[in-house]
Design an enzyme around this catalytic site. Structure first.
Site, PDB file in Angstrom:
ATOM      1  N   ASN A 133      10.309   0.488   8.080  1.00  0.00           N
ATOM      2  CA  ASN A 133       9.199   0.487   7.275  1.00  0.00           C
ATOM      3  C   ASN A 133       8.359  -0.476   7.885  1.00  0.00           C
ATOM      4  OD1 ASN A 133       7.534  -0.515   5.110  1.00  0.00           O
ATOM      5  ND2 ASN A 133       9.142  -1.058   3.542  1.00  0.00           N
ATOM      6  N   HIS A 152      -0.382   1.885   8.335  1.00  0.00           N
ATOM      7  CA  HIS A 152      -1.727   2.368   8.287  1.00  0.00           C
ATOM      8  C   HIS A 152      -2.627   2.156   9.399  1.00  0.00           C
ATOM      9  CE1 HIS A 152       0.670   2.870   4.368  1.00  0.00           C
ATOM     10  NE2 HIS A 152       0.507   1.618   4.162  1.00  0.00           N
ATOM     11  N   ARG A 165      -1.067   4.701  -4.322  1.00  0.00           N
ATOM     12  CA  ARG A 165      -1.582   3.628  -4.595  1.00  0.00           C
ATOM     13  C   ARG A 165      -3.344   3.774  -3.724  1.00  0.00           C
ATOM     14  NH1 ARG A 165       2.074  -0.873  -1.981  1.00  0.00           N
ATOM     15  NH2 ARG A 165       0.352  -2.222  -2.763  1.00  0.00           N
ATOM     16  N   PRO A 220       5.330  -6.677   8.467  1.00  0.00           N
ATOM     17  CA  PRO A 220       4.609  -7.882   7.910  1.00  0.00           C
ATOM     18  C   PRO A 220       4.771  -7.797   6.276  1.00  0.00           C
ATOM     19  CG  PRO A 220       2.912  -6.322   8.757  1.00  0.00           C
ATOM     20  CD  PRO A 220       4.214  -5.793   9.141  1.00  0.00           C
ATOM     21  N   ASN A 221       5.121  -9.086   6.059  1.00  0.00           N
ATOM     22  CA  ASN A 221       5.116  -9.525   4.767  1.00  0.00           C
ATOM     23  C   ASN A 221       6.329  -9.065   3.846  1.00  0.00           C
ATOM     24  OD1 ASN A 221       2.509 -10.826   4.949  1.00  0.00           O
ATOM     25  ND2 ASN A 221       1.576  -9.058   4.893  1.00  0.00           N
ATOM     26  N   ARG A 262      -3.682   3.374   1.714  1.00  0.00           N
ATOM     27  CA  ARG A 262      -2.274   3.506   2.162  1.00  0.00           C
ATOM     28  C   ARG A 262      -1.772   4.808   2.294  1.00  0.00           C
ATOM     29  NH1 ARG A 262      -0.723  -1.924   1.458  1.00  0.00           N
ATOM     30  NH2 ARG A 262      -2.023  -2.848  -0.246  1.00  0.00           N
ATOM     31  N   SER A 284       7.190   1.380  -2.168  1.00  0.00           N
ATOM     32  CA  SER A 284       6.324   1.974  -3.072  1.00  0.00           C
ATOM     33  C   SER A 284       6.020   3.423  -2.746  1.00  0.00           C
ATOM     34  CB  SER A 284       5.137   1.070  -3.228  1.00  0.00           C
ATOM     35  OG  SER A 284       4.451   0.964  -1.925  1.00  0.00           O
ATOM     36  N   ALA A 288       2.112  -2.850   6.600  1.00  0.00           N
ATOM     37  CA  ALA A 288       0.788  -2.555   6.730  1.00  0.00           C
ATOM     38  C   ALA A 288       0.598  -1.849   8.035  1.00  0.00           C
ATOM     39  CB  ALA A 288       0.016  -3.565   6.601  1.00  0.00           C
ATOM     40  N   GLU A 300      10.912   7.218   8.215  1.00  0.00           N
ATOM     41  CA  GLU A 300       9.992   6.089   7.538  1.00  0.00           C
ATOM     42  C   GLU A 300      10.478   6.048   5.884  1.00  0.00           C
ATOM     43  OE1 GLU A 300       6.105   7.775   7.756  1.00  0.00           O
ATOM     44  OE2 GLU A 300       5.231   5.951   6.849  1.00  0.00           O
ATOM     45  N   HIS A 322       9.357   3.496   2.563  1.00  0.00           N
ATOM     46  CA  HIS A 322       8.262   2.590   1.851  1.00  0.00           C
ATOM     47  C   HIS A 322       8.843   2.323   0.518  1.00  0.00           C
ATOM     48  CE1 HIS A 322       5.481   2.808   5.130  1.00  0.00           C
ATOM     49  NE2 HIS A 322       5.530   4.276   4.960  1.00  0.00           N
ATOM     50  N   TYR A 334       6.519  -4.594  -5.938  1.00  0.00           N
ATOM     51  CA  TYR A 334       7.778  -4.288  -4.926  1.00  0.00           C
ATOM     52  C   TYR A 334       9.077  -4.588  -5.608  1.00  0.00           C
ATOM     53  CZ  TYR A 334       4.162  -3.912  -1.721  1.00  0.00           C
ATOM     54  OH  TYR A 334       2.774  -3.638  -0.789  1.00  0.00           O
ATOM     55  N   ARG A 338       6.738 -12.337  -4.529  1.00  0.00           N
ATOM     56  CA  ARG A 338       5.601 -12.253  -5.004  1.00  0.00           C
ATOM     57  C   ARG A 338       5.280 -10.807  -5.439  1.00  0.00           C
ATOM     58  NH1 ARG A 338       2.575 -16.815  -2.827  1.00  0.00           N
ATOM     59  NH2 ARG A 338       0.855 -16.332  -3.841  1.00  0.00           N
ATOM     60  N   ASP A 395       2.957   5.116  19.210  1.00  0.00           N
ATOM     61  CA  ASP A 395       3.188   5.214  20.837  1.00  0.00           C
ATOM     62  C   ASP A 395       4.701   4.877  21.075  1.00  0.00           C
ATOM     63  OD1 ASP A 395       0.729   6.307  21.099  1.00  0.00           O
ATOM     64  OD2 ASP A 395      -0.328   4.475  21.988  1.00  0.00           O
TER      65      ASP A 395
HETATM   66  O1  CA2 Z   1       5.791   0.235   0.008  1.00  0.00           O
HETATM   67  C1  CA2 Z   1       6.046  -0.331   1.097  1.00  0.00           C
HETATM   68  O2  CA2 Z   1       7.194  -0.381   1.433  1.00  0.00           O
HETATM   69  C2  CA2 Z   1       4.982  -0.895   2.036  1.00  0.00           C
HETATM   70  O3  CA2 Z   1       5.252  -0.539   3.436  1.00  0.00           O
HETATM   71  C3  CA2 Z   1       4.848  -2.290   1.802  1.00  0.00           C
HETATM   72  C4  CA2 Z   1       3.765  -2.941   2.697  1.00  0.00           C
HETATM   73  C5  CA2 Z   1       2.390  -2.208   2.316  1.00  0.00           C
HETATM   74  O4  CA2 Z   1       1.364  -2.803   3.039  1.00  0.00           O
HETATM   75  C6  CA2 Z   1       2.404  -0.747   2.661  1.00  0.00           C
HETATM   76  O5  CA2 Z   1       1.366  -0.114   2.304  1.00  0.00           O
HETATM   77  C7  CA2 Z   1       3.356  -0.019   1.677  1.00  0.00           C
HETATM   78  C8  CA2 Z   1       3.776  -4.278   2.202  1.00  0.00           C
HETATM   79  C9  CA2 Z   1       4.949  -5.331   2.518  1.00  0.00           C
HETATM   80  C10 CA2 Z   1       5.404  -6.272   1.485  1.00  0.00           C
HETATM   81  O6  CA2 Z   1       4.185  -7.105   1.183  1.00  0.00           O
HETATM   82  C11 CA2 Z   1       4.455  -7.961   0.164  1.00  0.00           C
HETATM   83  C12 CA2 Z   1       3.116  -8.667  -0.241  1.00  0.00           C
HETATM   84  C13 CA2 Z   1       3.223  -9.535  -1.095  1.00  0.00           C
HETATM   85  C14 CA2 Z   1       4.454 -10.108  -1.707  1.00  0.00           C
HETATM   86  C15 CA2 Z   1       5.584  -8.931  -1.407  1.00  0.00           C
HETATM   87  C16 CA2 Z   1       5.634  -8.169  -0.407  1.00  0.00           C
END
Ligand code: CA2
Length: 155
Positions: free
Chosen positions: A74, A80, A107, A10-11, A111, A102, A77, A98, A100, A23, A18, A87
């Protein structure tokens, strides 16, 4: 040609739009383009997907069974939180890397724990989009492809 699924959670579709301080400015389309170039050079087939839905991610990991030799994941979220993703990964016989963008260990404490790590062969975090390329190199290396012959220390 060995097939690698590169799956995103997700995201990740918001990358480059953003939170550039966390990122960076690279978009997911940029990452996919880069992965395609590297995979082609390494002699790997690539299936690159992103979803915001946990169940869809689980279904794609199941789909990789019997089709893909490796997963680069990747889970964002869900890394975590998701026992369902863990599974599904445990039912996958191939290599799991895996990734990431960041460094999750620099962090927030929530995380620092990863369910995905419990099923991963290796983890790459903190190198931004380059982490995906590193993951593909690791896959090619392990599979004994164009990146060089398999040696005893990789088994
Ligand atoms: O560092 C990573 O690749 C993460 O997997 C990115 C996730 C985060 O929840 C993990 O803890 C670490 C977040 C995905 C991207 O989220 C964004 C949110 C807002 C703007 C751009 C990306």
């Amino acid at each position: 040609m060995p097939l690698v699924f590169v799956l995103g959670g997700p995201n990740l579709n918001l990358l480059g739009q953003r939170e550039p301080e966390t990122y960076g400015r690279t978009t997911l389309a940029d990452i996919e383009r880069r992965c395609r170039e590297v995979a082609a050079r390494l002699g790997l087939g690539l299936d690159f997907r992103q979803t915001n839905c946990e169940g869809e991610l689980v279904s794609w990991i199941q789909e990789a069974r019997g089709r893909a030799q490796a997963l680069v994941l990747n889970a964002a979220a869900y890394t975590h939180t998701s026992i369902a993703v863990l599974d599904a990964l445990r039912a996958f016989d191939g290599m799991v890397v895996e990734v990431h963008l960041s460094n999750i260990f620099r962090r927030e404490p929530f995380r620092h724990h990863s369910y995905v790590s419990l099923a991963a062969d290796g983890v790459i975090c903190g190198f931004g989009p380059y982490g995906y390329e590193l993951a593909l190199y690791a896959v090619a290396h392990r599979l004994g492809g164009d990146a060089g012959p398999q040696t005893a220390d990789q088994r």
